[in-house]
Every structure is written in structure tokens, then in C-alpha cells.
Design an enzyme around this catalytic site. Structure first.
Site, PDB file in Angstrom:
ATOM      1  N   ASP A   1      36.919 -14.013 -10.071  1.00 32.45           N
ATOM      2  CA  ASP A   1      37.975 -13.947  -9.053  1.00 32.45           C
ATOM      3  C   ASP A   1      39.354 -14.145  -9.669  1.00 32.45           C
ATOM      4  O   ASP A   1      40.218 -14.805  -9.086  1.00 32.45           O
ATOM      5  CB  ASP A   1      37.726 -14.957  -7.916  1.00 32.45           C
ATOM      6  CG  ASP A   1      38.260 -14.461  -6.567  1.00 32.45           C
ATOM      7  OD1 ASP A   1      38.996 -13.453  -6.546  1.00 32.45           O
ATOM      8  OD2 ASP A   1      37.938 -15.088  -5.544  1.00 32.45           O
TER       9      ASP A   1
ATOM     10  N   HIS B   1      34.659  -7.451   0.569  1.00 38.04           N
ATOM     11  CA  HIS B   1      35.457  -8.613   0.150  1.00 38.04           C
ATOM     12  C   HIS B   1      36.113  -9.262   1.372  1.00 38.04           C
ATOM     13  O   HIS B   1      36.466  -8.570   2.321  1.00 38.04           O
ATOM     14  CB  HIS B   1      36.520  -8.155  -0.857  1.00 38.04           C
ATOM     15  CG  HIS B   1      37.316  -9.268  -1.431  1.00 38.04           C
ATOM     16  ND1 HIS B   1      38.398  -9.834  -0.774  1.00 38.04           N
ATOM     17  CD2 HIS B   1      37.180  -9.950  -2.597  1.00 38.04           C
ATOM     18  CE1 HIS B   1      38.885 -10.811  -1.516  1.00 38.04           C
ATOM     19  NE2 HIS B   1      38.168 -10.902  -2.629  1.00 38.04           N
TER      20      HIS B   1
HETATM   21 CA    CA Z   1      38.682 -12.183  -4.557  1.00 34.04          CA
END
Ligand code: CA
Length: 342
Positions: A305, A182
Site C-alpha cells: 500500500d 479497492h
Molecule cells: Ca490502497
């Protein structure tokens, strides 16, 4: 083409949480204005700064129960694969980072146990203590039932191709679980020109940092050592699918002139074999179409997200995509079920 009647199960795969304890440690670093990572310091001065907006985000990040499930229901999300939000424990001192990662995994596993049909989780680990991180990854998967790990790109400016981190890669390879790579802010040695105009953040710097990290893994030969290792990249592969032809082309030139070592496969082949990507934060149809053409529908997973992006928009994005229902099933849930053994 999807019809209005088609119902897709939706598993969102890059959905964030944080423990209060980790958030408190970030606040301490930000409050003291301590030197250290300039990217994180800029985050502290800008988007992490206390405001009504960050208060709502914080509330959502720390909720591993009813509030989160209510938000999921509002957008028809069946399941979240939950992971520690960026930069996680990677900006903290090593021993504290490890301790807080263990604690975060216990909290996440408890939430998954309580809501097994709603939540799955990826472990937080502290690469600063690579041997301990590998042991914690094993515990998180074998004992707690988590489905892999998430690492927020560089750790103090170092990347996972460095052999000090190989115990982590070895553990993931042996456990047959993926590592979600990430974004975080660009590493200290490259962040300076990103600090102006907000470029250090998710609009560009995150992708520049994380795509570089992914390419370091490929070009260093990590996947010859760990051929079954799967790395997940968010944000439609952090731009890499767009560049695959050129990456191969210039790699071959560098091999020809003796500037880089020849690998067993082309960079694009490692990318197609050892990476999967998610749609987190991207609702651009042309990006999805290009990624499908380059990688195929088996290697793209839906992600929203949460709580940073509009989940509603991400659902419309996939619902309205001009792809077959079969591919939509793969992207929305089938690939996640296979990759995370859900
Ligand atoms: Ca994220």
C-alpha cells in the site's frame, strides 16, 4: 520457517499512483466545496488537505520513475503492481472521468514499458461510462499490456452488481484478468454515521464499504454469470475471512424462509473460488493466520500500500510470519506471477 539466509522475491500488488491531471480535478471539487459525495468532501477537509505530509505523498504518487524505484530498493521490493489511487476518476463527471482514465493508462503503460522488470500496472476505468470502460479495459490489457483493472468501490453510490456495469465484468471475464476492488469512503446513502470520529476513513469505513460491495457481488449471483471472474480485495479481504461461517449460516436461514434466492454455491464457496486477497495495510499476524486457514496460501498476495503505509513494516510482517518458506514464496511473488501473468 524462514532462515535469516532466505531471500524472497517481493512483488507488491496494491501500490498507488495518480496523474497530476486527476489530482487537479479532485482539488477543483474540494476547493469549490461542491455538493456531491459527502465521503469525498470529508476526505478533502481532512486527510487530503494541503500539509507537508500530503505534499510528500503527492510527490510519491505522481512519480513513476527513479524516485519510486529508489523507495522500492530501500525495502527490497522487486516489483510493484501499480494502480490509480482512491477514489481515482470515479468522483468526476463521466466523460472527463473516461478521458482521464485513458490518459492515466497511457502514462502507466509508458512507465511499465520503461521499467518492465520493476513495474506492472492495473488499468483505471470510469464505471460511469460502463460501455466505454469495458472497451478501455480491453485496450489497456490487449494493447497496453496492463494486467487487469482497479475500481475504487462504489461509483456515485452504485455497486458493480448493478447490470449497468456488467459490460465491465464481462470484459474482465473474457480477457481473463482480475478486477481489484479497492476501498473508498462509504457510499452517500450509508456514510452519515461514519463521518464522526474519522470512521469514514481507512480504519473502518473503507472496509465496511468494500466488504459490502464484495458481498453484494456474491449474493447477487454475479459469479454464476461470470464463473471465471476474479476479484481482488486488499486489507486481508476487508474482514470477510473472519466472518465466512456466519455469512453462510445466515444465508442458509434466509434461503429456508424464502427471503433470498438459493445460489448454486454457498457464499463462502464463491469467496474462495472468485476472490483473492492481499495483505495491504495489515501487519497483524493473527489476521494472516486466520486468512491462511480459511483460504489457503494460494489466495493471499503480498501488498504494501505504497505510499500510504510503511513498506518496511509490511516486509517485516511477512518475513516474520510463522509460515513455511513455500507459502512465503507464494504470498510474496508466486501468486502474483500467476494471477497477473508476470
Ligand atoms: Ca490502497
Amino acid at each position: 520457517m524462514a532462515t535469516a539466509q532466505t531471500i524472497f522475491k517481493r512483488i507488491a500488488t496494491e501500490e498507488a499512483f495518480v496523474t497530476q491531471e486527476i489530482a487537479d480535478e479532485w482539488d477543483k471539487i474540494i476547493a469549490t466545496g461542491a455538493p456531491g459525495d459527502p465521503g469525498f468532501r470529508m476526505m478533502g477537509q481532512t486527510i487530503l488537505k494541503p500539509s507537508p505530509g500530503t505534499k510528500i505523498i503527492h510527490k510519491r504518487l505522481t512519480d513513476l520513475g527513479a524516485g519510486r524505484i529508489k523507495d522500492m530498493e530501500a525495502d527490497g521490493i522487486d516489483m510493484q503492481v501499480i494502480s490509480i489511487t482512491s477514489p481515482g476518476v470515479q468522483v468526476l463527471e463521466g466523460s472527463l472521468a473516461h478521458e482521464l482514465a485513458v490518459h492515466a493508462n497511457d502514462q502507466l503503460a509508458a512507465a511499465v514499458k520503461k521499467h518492465p522488470h520493476r513495474f506492472a500496472g492495473l488499468a483505471a476505468i470510469a464505471p460511469q461510462r460502463a460501455e466505454l470502460a469495458a472497451i478501455e479495459l480491453d485496450r489497456a490489457v490487449s494493447t497496453l499490456g496492463l494486467k487487469g483493472a482497479l475500481i475504487n468501490s462504489h461509483t456515485n453510490g452504485k455497486y458493480l452488481d448493478d447490470k449497468i456495469y456488467w459490460p465491465i465484468l464481462d470484459a474482465a471475464n473474457a480477457l481473463k484478468v482480475p478486477i481489484y476492488l479497492h476501498p473508498q469512503t462509504p457510499s452517500p446513502s450509508m456514510v452519515k454515521p461514519y463521518l464522526d470520529y474519522g470512521l469514514y476513513f481507512a480504519g473502518w469505513g473503507f472496509a465496511a464499504e468494500t466488504s459490502l460491495h464484495a458481498l453484494r457481488l456474491i449474493m447477487s449471483g454475479v459469479f454464476d454469470q461470470f464463473p471465471n471472474l476474479i476479484i481482488i480485495l486488499g486489507h486481508m479481504g476487508e474482514g470477510i475471512p473472519f466472518h465466512l461461517q456466519r455469512i453462510d449460516n445466515r444465508y442458509l436461514l434466509q434461503v429456508k424462509i424464502g427471503a433470498v434466492k438459493k445460489m448454486q454455491k454457498l457464499p463462502s464457496e464463491y469467496f474462495k473460488d472468485n476472490f483473492v486477497i492481499t495483505t495491504s495495510g495489515v501487519v497483524q499476524q493473527s489476521s494472516l493466520q486466520l486468512s491462511l486457514e480459511e483460504l489457503g496460501a494460494d489466495r493471499i498476495l503480498y501488498a504494501a500500500d505504497y505510499p500510504y503505509e510503511s513498506v518496511t513494516e509490511s516486509v517485516h510482517f511477512i518475513d516474520e510470519a510463522k509460515i513455511s518458506d513455500n507459502d512465503k514464496h507464494k504470498v510474496y511473488h508466486g501468486n502474483a506471477e500467476r494471477l497477473f501473468s508476470l
